[in-house]
Design a protein around this motif. Structure first.
Motif: not given
Length: 381
Positions: A191-199, A213-225
């Motif tokens: 994720c490159s979106i700002p932590s204070d703004r997500h869709l 988004i978990v607590k303002g942090v994107c965790i996409d990279h923790e899950l396989p595609h």
């Protein structure tokens, strides 16, 4: 069982796997190991075959897979005794080749119903997707994989390469970055979106817009595609982020592991067939989904689907016909199997008859001479 599920989750999705809890008939008497019907139907041969079981140390054992019975027979006793298997041991069978299982043996105590929801806090995120990693749990008599740590390490994972086979739901198109990975496929970027703004979910128009988004942090990279894609489809189906109801106090350890398990259950539901599904499958799904719902995941729609399917399979007017059909089909397979055994035995007997006929023919002339001489001696009296 939760530890076994999280260990299975960490094996990744490159090779299918199933979990079996040992009973006395499998490790002390009888020594017959039935495998889950849906797993056998989806991945195993339709005919009898010789399988190789390989433990964590690389030791191998050959067993006979009986297709119409969906289980392992000859050779299983040797494997069970060699590994000192006991009741309640949990085994994970990972199908690494068409007729080869990698077997992980876990010495895990069952969680109580009350503690089941809290036990889910131990669920860990998937590790790197590009190279599946085999975890190493604590061994039972130095043979079991190490139990997974409760703490989720926020490591930076390798960027995942999306599968070309993944297809989003109708009306949702996937766009990839123009950057290519070393393997030649498009990268899934963190994720490159700002932590204070997500869709909000209503603003998500495609998989490219979809970020967890978990607590303002994107965790996409923790899950396989493939897990992210499966989760995206479930969220689209329910028109909301399924993890929105999870308490922020649980965010540090729960969402990645739960998401992986929910996607796995949804995949199993999609693959199930009315003629092979069992009540145990429905009970397992219901128990897990109920626990996830207690922890805040919005999986009520999956529980409803499980209830609807269970009613159709076991409580509707069709249930009796389905039961009789399955019984007749299994008996037909049994009869066909017995016919093959009889045919093989008949062939063996015919070969023996030909062999002994040859032996008798070669000795007949000599015996006749002996008989003639014997008779002459008798006739002299």
């Amino acid at each position: 069982m939760i530890r076994a599920m999280e260990f299975q989750n960490n094996l990744g999705t490159d090779f299918p796997s199933c979990i079996k809890t040992m009973s006395s008939s499998q490790v002390t008497s009888g020594f017959w190991l039935g495998l889950p019907l849906h797993f056998c139907k989806s991945y195993l041969p339709k005919e009898d075959a010789t399988f190789v079981l390989e433990d964590e140390n690389g030791a191998q054992c050959e067993v006979k897979y009986i297709a119409y019975k969906y289980g392992l027979s000859a050779g299983w006793k040797s494997f069970a005794l060699r590994h000192n298997l006991t009741e309640e041991d949990i085994l994970i069978f990972q199908l690494v080749e068409s007729t080869k299982f990698k077997v992980y043996i876990l010495d895990v105590n069952e969680s109580s119903d009350t503690g089941l929801a809290l036990s889910l806090l131990n669920l860990e995120a998937h590790t790197e997707q590009a190279t599946p990693v085999t975890p190493s749990p604590t061994t039972k008599k130095k043979k079991h994989p190490e139990s997974l740590d409760v703490t989720v390490s926020r490591k930076k994972h390798k960027k995942s390469v999306p599968s070309s086979k993944s297809v989003p739901p109708n009306g949702h198109h996937i766009k990839h970055s123009g950057n290519n990975s070393k393997e030649g496929g498009p990268e899934v970027l963190e994720c490159s979106i700002p932590s204070d703004r997500h869709l909000t979910f209503q603003e998500v128009n495609s998989f490219q817009d979809f970020h967890i988004i978990v607590k303002g942090v994107c965790i996409d990279h923790e899950l396989p595609h493939d897990v992210r894609m499966g989760y995206y489809k479930l969220c689209v189906y329910n028109k909301e982020f399924l993890h929105d109801g999870v308490s922020e106090d649980l965010y540090d350890t729960l969402p990645p592991g739960m998401i992986g398990q929910i996607v796995r259950i949804a995949d199993e539901i999609k693959r199930c067939k009315i003629t092979t599904i069992t009540k145990e499958d429905f009970d397992r799904w219901e128990k897990s989904l109920n626990s996830f719902e207690l922890l805040g995941m919005k999986v009520g729609f999956l529980r409803d689907k499980v209830h609807t399917l269970a009613t159709l399979a076991f409580e509707s007017e069709a249930a009796v016909d389905i039961k009789h059909y399955v019984e007749a089909r299994n008996e037909h397979k049994r009869a066909e199997y017995e016919i093959k055994k009889v045919a093989a035995k008949l062939k063996e007997l015919k070969e023996e008859a030909i062999m002994f006929a040859g032996i008798a023919g070669s000795l007949k002339h000599k015996v006749e001479k002996y008989e003639h001489k014997f008779q002459e001696e008798v006739d002299e009296l």
